[in-house]
Write a protein that holds these residues in place. Sequence first.
Motif, PDB file in Angstrom:
ATOM      1  N   ILE A  65      36.009  44.099  34.565  1.00  0.00           N
ATOM      2  CA  ILE A  65      35.937  43.493  33.232  1.00  0.00           C
ATOM      3  C   ILE A  65      34.541  43.663  32.640  1.00  0.00           C
TER       4      ILE A  65
ATOM      5  N   LEU B  61      26.719  35.253  45.106  1.00  0.00           N
ATOM      6  CA  LEU B  61      27.654  35.431  43.994  1.00  0.00           C
ATOM      7  C   LEU B  61      29.032  35.830  44.514  1.00  0.00           C
ATOM      8  N   ASP B  62      29.040  36.762  45.474  1.00  0.00           N
ATOM      9  CA  ASP B  62      30.312  37.230  46.030  1.00  0.00           C
ATOM     10  C   ASP B  62      31.120  36.058  46.580  1.00  0.00           C
TER      11      ASP B  62
ATOM     12  N   ILE C 215      35.944  32.023  36.544  1.00  0.00           N
ATOM     13  CA  ILE C 215      34.913  32.558  37.447  1.00  0.00           C
ATOM     14  C   ILE C 215      33.520  32.226  36.947  1.00  0.00           C
TER      15      ILE C 215
ATOM     16  N   ASP D 277      38.105  37.916  43.604  1.00  0.00           N
ATOM     17  CA  ASP D 277      38.192  38.434  42.237  1.00  0.00           C
ATOM     18  C   ASP D 277      37.066  39.410  41.914  1.00  0.00           C
ATOM     19  N   LYS D 278      36.227  39.695  42.887  1.00  0.00           N
ATOM     20  CA  LYS D 278      35.034  40.466  42.576  1.00  0.00           C
ATOM     21  C   LYS D 278      35.334  41.787  41.871  1.00  0.00           C
TER      22      LYS D 278
ATOM     23  N   ILE E 205      30.998  32.982  45.669  1.00  0.00           N
ATOM     24  CA  ILE E 205      31.513  32.165  44.572  1.00  0.00           C
ATOM     25  C   ILE E 205      32.690  32.853  43.898  1.00  0.00           C
ATOM     26  N   VAL E 206      32.561  34.139  43.723  1.00  0.00           N
ATOM     27  CA  VAL E 206      33.580  34.890  42.999  1.00  0.00           C
ATOM     28  C   VAL E 206      34.801  35.168  43.878  1.00  0.00           C
ATOM     29  N   GLY E 207      34.549  35.375  45.155  1.00  0.00           N
ATOM     30  CA  GLY E 207      35.642  35.575  46.085  1.00  0.00           C
ATOM     31  C   GLY E 207      36.386  36.877  45.863  1.00  0.00           C
TER      32      GLY E 207
ATOM     33  N   ARG F 214      32.685  28.776  37.517  1.00  0.00           N
ATOM     34  CA  ARG F 214      32.400  28.544  38.925  1.00  0.00           C
ATOM     35  C   ARG F 214      30.964  28.953  39.245  1.00  0.00           C
TER      36      ARG F 214
ATOM     37  N   LEU G 125      36.394  41.309  38.415  1.00  0.00           N
ATOM     38  CA  LEU G 125      35.265  40.888  37.587  1.00  0.00           C
ATOM     39  C   LEU G 125      34.380  42.074  37.234  1.00  0.00           C
ATOM     40  N   LEU G 126      34.061  42.881  38.236  1.00  0.00           N
ATOM     41  CA  LEU G 126      33.249  44.068  37.978  1.00  0.00           C
ATOM     42  C   LEU G 126      33.920  44.953  36.931  1.00  0.00           C
TER      43      LEU G 126
ATOM     44  N   LEU H 245      26.882  42.569  41.457  1.00  0.00           N
ATOM     45  CA  LEU H 245      27.437  41.658  40.467  1.00  0.00           C
ATOM     46  C   LEU H 245      26.386  41.155  39.486  1.00  0.00           C
TER      47      LEU H 245
END
Lengths: 162, 162
Positions: free
Chosen positions: A151, A137-138, B151, A144-145, A140-142, B154, A148-149, B29
């Motif tokens: 949010i 997942l990391d 995201i 922005d992790k 894929i998310v890159g 993705r 994202l967390l 995540l």
Amino acid sequence: MPLSENAAAETPGRNEIDILIPDAFRDVLGYHLRVAQEVSFQAFSAMLEKTDLKPGWYSILTILSRHEALTPSELSKVCGRDRSTLTSTLKGLAIRGLIERRRNPDDQRSYSVCLTDEGFRMQSRLHAIAQEHDRRLDEIVGKDKDALLAILTRIVGSLGRG
Amino acid sequence: MPLSENAAAETPGRNEIDILIPDAFRDVLGYHLRVAQEVSFQAFSAMLEKTDLKPGWYSILTILSRHEALTPSELSKVCGRDRSTLTSTLKGLAIRGLIERRRNPDDQRSYSVCLTDEGFRMQSRLHAIAQEHDRRLDEIVGKDKDALLAILTRIVGSLGRG
DNA sequence: ATCAAATATTTGGATATCAAACTATCTTGC
DNA sequence: GCAAGATAGTTTGATATCCAAATATTTGAT
């Protein structure tokens, strides 16, 4: 083969995402959230397929691995499931020797759940797989992790468990 | 406020998020994704509580509202569920007069599903509520919405349905 | 002693999901 | 034509969740 214009399922050139997230939901956050969590969970489950581990054990075992001992009621609060929901899971864990129940000498109604050595080993195995999944997942998310967390945490905080 | 390192359940001053997302999963995540989707879905369900609408109808009715007519198999592909899963949902929708089944004159095995007028009305009601829910999410997410959608898309694209 | 509160379990019910078996029908190959 | 196999949809069976209400037991307070 004759195709009507608006029969998306048959429209050529559609990819996986188009299928899983039809146009109608293009900007519906809730829907995206649902589908993303679904594929994520399925990917995690798939990684567990050839083991004797179950996805549902992960949170329970991990919480227990950090807590020494919890009663089912406490555990229920921490993991956010109804007490009755935990009963069968705990039964399964007990049968497999992953947890131990210790009666509370001060209260005969109550007992504490704690991990056995075997339970700790299982938790480690699960944790390793969960880490592997999360690394996926990391990737894929890159970068922005963290955003994202933040949010997702905000969503949980605002919507609570109402 | 002082927090002991590992006795989360018993520490005073813990808030909702601490409970729903225990420390052990602070940066996992997949776990955040799960909990966020869970509270989101529950909030949506709660909004439907006093109506005669079901959460599961939303995707089906909405897809149908965009498609004129689909066979159950096509619908199954579009919404990503097994055909057999749809059978009972479609039965419920048919009983309530929200969909109509039209036999295919060229293939007696097959039929198409399409919304009735009542079905369109129901879809509208559901859509309005879904919009309301999503506006709530939008408010929480704020300006990051597009990034978040990107995201999540993705994730769906990378993890697919495998 | 009694009665209310708390603890855990059991039971019952509601969803959702998929896979495999089954029925009916269509298509293909011969 | 007709048998064999593919396809469409349903049924059935299994799994996995979950919660709420009823239950037994125990505790604690009056």
